[in-house]
Motif scaffolding. Sequence first.
Motif, PDB file in Angstrom:
ATOM      1  N   PHE A   1       0.836  -1.153  -0.049  1.00  0.00           N
ATOM      2  CA  PHE A   1      -0.064  -0.048   0.202  1.00  0.00           C
ATOM      3  C   PHE A   1       0.986   1.147  -0.142  1.00  0.00           C
ATOM      4  CE2 PHE A   1      -2.469  -3.192   2.435  1.00  0.00           C
ATOM      5  CZ  PHE A   1      -3.503  -3.140   1.594  1.00  0.00           C
ATOM      6  N   ARG A   2       0.503   2.191  -0.628  1.00  0.00           N
ATOM      7  CA  ARG A   2       1.222   3.451  -0.531  1.00  0.00           C
ATOM      8  C   ARG A   2       0.415   4.528   0.265  1.00  0.00           C
ATOM      9  NH1 ARG A   2       5.045   4.241  -4.895  1.00  0.00           N
ATOM     10  NH2 ARG A   2       6.604   2.505  -4.284  1.00  0.00           N
ATOM     11  N   ASN A   3      -0.857   4.245   0.365  1.00  0.00           N
ATOM     12  CA  ASN A   3      -1.699   5.126   1.177  1.00  0.00           C
ATOM     13  C   ASN A   3      -1.800   4.908   2.740  1.00  0.00           C
ATOM     14  OD1 ASN A   3      -4.068   6.703   2.312  1.00  0.00           O
ATOM     15  ND2 ASN A   3      -4.455   7.197   0.117  1.00  0.00           N
ATOM     16  N   SER A   4      -1.431   5.897   3.378  1.00  0.00           N
ATOM     17  CA  SER A   4      -1.505   5.315   4.997  1.00  0.00           C
ATOM     18  C   SER A   4      -2.897   4.920   5.482  1.00  0.00           C
ATOM     19  CB  SER A   4      -0.715   6.413   5.756  1.00  0.00           C
ATOM     20  OG  SER A   4      -1.342   7.897   5.574  1.00  0.00           O
ATOM     21  N   ALA A   5      -3.897   5.196   4.834  1.00  0.00           N
ATOM     22  CA  ALA A   5      -5.404   5.066   5.197  1.00  0.00           C
ATOM     23  C   ALA A   5      -5.651   3.481   5.557  1.00  0.00           C
ATOM     24  CB  ALA A   5      -6.321   5.865   4.318  1.00  0.00           C
ATOM     25  N   TRP A   6      -4.571   2.674   4.864  1.00  0.00           N
ATOM     26  CA  TRP A   6      -4.793   1.289   5.094  1.00  0.00           C
ATOM     27  C   TRP A   6      -4.177   0.699   6.178  1.00  0.00           C
ATOM     28  CZ3 TRP A   6      -7.437  -1.873   1.942  1.00  0.00           C
ATOM     29  CH2 TRP A   6      -8.055  -1.597   0.488  1.00  0.00           C
ATOM     30  N   LEU A   7      -3.534   1.705   7.060  1.00  0.00           N
ATOM     31  CA  LEU A   7      -2.726   1.345   8.129  1.00  0.00           C
ATOM     32  C   LEU A   7      -3.790   1.285   9.466  1.00  0.00           C
ATOM     33  CD1 LEU A   7       0.151   0.583   9.287  1.00  0.00           C
ATOM     34  CD2 LEU A   7       0.232   2.994   9.836  1.00  0.00           C
ATOM     35  N   ARG A   8      -4.586  -0.006   9.601  1.00  0.00           N
ATOM     36  CA  ARG A   8      -5.476  -0.279  10.522  1.00  0.00           C
ATOM     37  C   ARG A   8      -5.716  -1.502  10.695  1.00  0.00           C
ATOM     38  NH1 ARG A   8     -10.546   2.276   7.170  1.00  0.00           N
ATOM     39  NH2 ARG A   8     -11.343   0.477   7.672  1.00  0.00           N
ATOM     40  N   GLU A   9      -5.967  -1.943  11.976  1.00  0.00           N
ATOM     41  CA  GLU A   9      -5.731  -3.543  12.509  1.00  0.00           C
ATOM     42  C   GLU A   9      -6.735  -4.466  11.451  1.00  0.00           C
ATOM     43  OE1 GLU A   9      -4.042  -5.155  14.371  1.00  0.00           O
ATOM     44  OE2 GLU A   9      -2.806  -3.251  14.368  1.00  0.00           O
TER      45      GLU A   9
ATOM     46  N   LYS B   1       3.366  12.933   5.030  1.00  0.00           N
ATOM     47  CA  LYS B   1       2.034  12.810   5.353  1.00  0.00           C
ATOM     48  C   LYS B   1       1.510  12.061   4.040  1.00  0.00           C
ATOM     49  CE  LYS B   1      -1.988  15.467   6.236  1.00  0.00           C
ATOM     50  NZ  LYS B   1      -2.780  16.682   6.479  1.00  0.00           N
ATOM     51  N   GLY B   2       0.577  11.056   4.539  1.00  0.00           N
ATOM     52  CA  GLY B   2       0.050  10.352   3.495  1.00  0.00           C
ATOM     53  C   GLY B   2       0.465   8.808   3.135  1.00  0.00           C
ATOM     54  N   LEU B   3       2.011   8.806   3.334  1.00  0.00           N
ATOM     55  CA  LEU B   3       2.609   7.446   2.800  1.00  0.00           C
ATOM     56  C   LEU B   3       2.873   6.673   3.845  1.00  0.00           C
ATOM     57  CD1 LEU B   3       5.872   9.196   0.887  1.00  0.00           C
ATOM     58  CD2 LEU B   3       3.521   7.961   0.032  1.00  0.00           C
ATOM     59  N   MET B   4       2.808   5.585   3.566  1.00  0.00           N
ATOM     60  CA  MET B   4       2.883   4.517   4.786  1.00  0.00           C
ATOM     61  C   MET B   4       4.150   4.415   5.564  1.00  0.00           C
ATOM     62  SD  MET B   4       0.297   2.638   4.470  1.00  0.00           S
ATOM     63  CE  MET B   4       0.431   0.799   5.161  1.00  0.00           C
ATOM     64  N   PRO B   5       4.121   4.449   7.063  1.00  0.00           N
ATOM     65  CA  PRO B   5       5.176   4.475   7.893  1.00  0.00           C
ATOM     66  C   PRO B   5       5.772   3.004   7.729  1.00  0.00           C
ATOM     67  CG  PRO B   5       3.210   4.301   8.982  1.00  0.00           C
ATOM     68  CD  PRO B   5       2.604   4.488   7.725  1.00  0.00           C
ATOM     69  N   PHE B   6       7.124   2.792   8.376  1.00  0.00           N
ATOM     70  CA  PHE B   6       7.529   1.567   8.794  1.00  0.00           C
ATOM     71  C   PHE B   6       6.899   0.693   9.742  1.00  0.00           C
ATOM     72  CE2 PHE B   6      10.911  -0.827  10.452  1.00  0.00           C
ATOM     73  CZ  PHE B   6      11.499  -1.682   9.319  1.00  0.00           C
ATOM     74  N   VAL B   7       6.218   0.012   9.468  1.00  0.00           N
ATOM     75  CA  VAL B   7       5.474  -0.881  10.344  1.00  0.00           C
ATOM     76  C   VAL B   7       5.822  -2.361  10.070  1.00  0.00           C
ATOM     77  CG1 VAL B   7       3.134  -1.559  11.581  1.00  0.00           C
ATOM     78  CG2 VAL B   7       3.594   0.778  10.853  1.00  0.00           C
TER      79      VAL B   7
ATOM     80  N   SER C   1       1.283 -13.307   6.207  1.00  0.00           N
ATOM     81  CA  SER C   1       1.253 -14.810   5.665  1.00  0.00           C
ATOM     82  C   SER C   1       2.617 -15.403   6.067  1.00  0.00           C
ATOM     83  CB  SER C   1       0.998 -14.530   4.022  1.00  0.00           C
ATOM     84  OG  SER C   1       2.351 -14.016   3.511  1.00  0.00           O
ATOM     85  N   HIS C   2       2.771 -16.445   5.148  1.00  0.00           N
ATOM     86  CA  HIS C   2       4.130 -17.185   5.643  1.00  0.00           C
ATOM     87  C   HIS C   2       5.187 -16.578   4.927  1.00  0.00           C
ATOM     88  CE1 HIS C   2       3.008 -18.797   1.701  1.00  0.00           C
ATOM     89  NE2 HIS C   2       4.171 -19.453   1.588  1.00  0.00           N
ATOM     90  N   VAL C   3       4.945 -15.599   4.028  1.00  0.00           N
ATOM     91  CA  VAL C   3       6.217 -14.747   3.392  1.00  0.00           C
ATOM     92  C   VAL C   3       6.317 -13.593   4.084  1.00  0.00           C
ATOM     93  CG1 VAL C   3       7.099 -13.917   1.243  1.00  0.00           C
ATOM     94  CG2 VAL C   3       5.788 -16.096   1.220  1.00  0.00           C
ATOM     95  N   GLY C   4       7.314 -13.005   4.469  1.00  0.00           N
ATOM     96  CA  GLY C   4       7.704 -11.766   4.824  1.00  0.00           C
ATOM     97  C   GLY C   4       8.397 -11.026   3.849  1.00  0.00           C
ATOM     98  N   TYR C   5       7.990  -9.745   3.934  1.00  0.00           N
ATOM     99  CA  TYR C   5       8.427  -8.941   2.544  1.00  0.00           C
ATOM    100  C   TYR C   5       8.668  -7.453   3.079  1.00  0.00           C
ATOM    101  CZ  TYR C   5       8.891  -8.372  -2.447  1.00  0.00           C
ATOM    102  OH  TYR C   5       9.078  -8.145  -3.678  1.00  0.00           O
ATOM    103  N   PHE C   6       9.925  -7.048   2.867  1.00  0.00           N
ATOM    104  CA  PHE C   6      10.471  -5.729   3.117  1.00  0.00           C
ATOM    105  C   PHE C   6      10.883  -4.861   1.572  1.00  0.00           C
ATOM    106  CE2 PHE C   6      10.945  -7.814   7.153  1.00  0.00           C
ATOM    107  CZ  PHE C   6      10.967  -6.913   8.174  1.00  0.00           C
ATOM    108  N   ARG C   7      10.340  -3.845   1.812  1.00  0.00           N
ATOM    109  CA  ARG C   7      10.614  -3.048   0.353  1.00  0.00           C
ATOM    110  C   ARG C   7      11.306  -1.705   1.065  1.00  0.00           C
ATOM    111  NH1 ARG C   7       7.683  -1.212  -4.809  1.00  0.00           N
ATOM    112  NH2 ARG C   7       9.081  -2.120  -6.343  1.00  0.00           N
ATOM    113  N   LEU C   8      12.596  -1.481   0.828  1.00  0.00           N
ATOM    114  CA  LEU C   8      13.236  -0.339   1.300  1.00  0.00           C
ATOM    115  C   LEU C   8      13.463   0.790   0.217  1.00  0.00           C
ATOM    116  CD1 LEU C   8      15.642  -2.317   3.750  1.00  0.00           C
ATOM    117  CD2 LEU C   8      13.317  -1.655   4.050  1.00  0.00           C
ATOM    118  N   HIS C   9      12.909   1.789  -0.027  1.00  0.00           N
ATOM    119  CA  HIS C   9      12.577   2.779  -0.839  1.00  0.00           C
ATOM    120  C   HIS C   9      13.581   3.992  -0.635  1.00  0.00           C
ATOM    121  CE1 HIS C   9       9.095   1.008  -2.698  1.00  0.00           C
ATOM    122  NE2 HIS C   9       8.493   0.928  -1.657  1.00  0.00           N
ATOM    123  N   GLY C  10      14.218   4.099   0.332  1.00  0.00           N
ATOM    124  CA  GLY C  10      15.121   5.232   0.666  1.00  0.00           C
ATOM    125  C   GLY C  10      14.137   6.259   1.208  1.00  0.00           C
TER     126      GLY C  10
END
Length: 269
Positions: free
Chosen positions: A152-160, A182-188, A193-202
Amino acid sequence: MAAVIKIGTSGFSFDDWKQSVYPPDLQRSQWLSFYEKELGFKALELNFTYYTLPSPKSFEGISRKTGTDFSFAVKAFRKMTHDIRDQQTGELLDNKDFFDKFLFTIEPLIKDKKLACILMQFPYSFYATAQNRDYLKIAKDRLKDIPVIVEFRNSAWLREDTFRLLTTWELGYCVVDEPKLKGLMPFVPRATSHVGYFRLHGRNNNWFNAPGSVRYDYLYSAEELGQFIHPINEIAAHTSSVLVFFNNCHAGSAAKNALMLARMLFNDE
């Protein structure tokens, strides 16, 4: 059993990686082999599939150049994540054919057991609506039993409730590091799922105004990379595999940071 952690970059074939990453006299056709054998990376995120759907032969060639323990994450075609609505009505389009074509394209990676997952990166304009939540399930079903990661790019998805839905549907959550704007996803760091995934954009704060070619112009410091060690190990404790990709590809920074992080993570092994 501890998760297998693999580190790599989001793409490998960039003109400005010549000299900064690859020897100047190395032919482009040899870059992928160098990426694996000389740099030591065992995973690669392929992004060109966002722009076009090549023939399966392209993936046959890519697979042939890598070892049996190499893993690919493949980014979904734009008609599956971005151009999904009628521009006049705003209604979702019937895009099932694009999912079918995408699966046909990547079949060689599936056959060779090198496809780790599909990355579905949605734009900032993909809002946290009921219709879009339903679309996530539709996309998952169309991709059958292939692991799917959602970015997700929009931080509105950051909900339980988002994390609950992703877990219920076995959709992996893409943990992103990007500018704290503001608006971008924070590092959470979360695993759904069984696959963990990190994407580090700078952390280029000129994210919204910079052209794509320099949006990812950022080199993490050793101190900044050290902050990722604990979260990666935490996700690894709750998954069977973890993929960490650097997308700060400008001027080879992704490869440099990936090598740095690999040394920090695996220096005790």
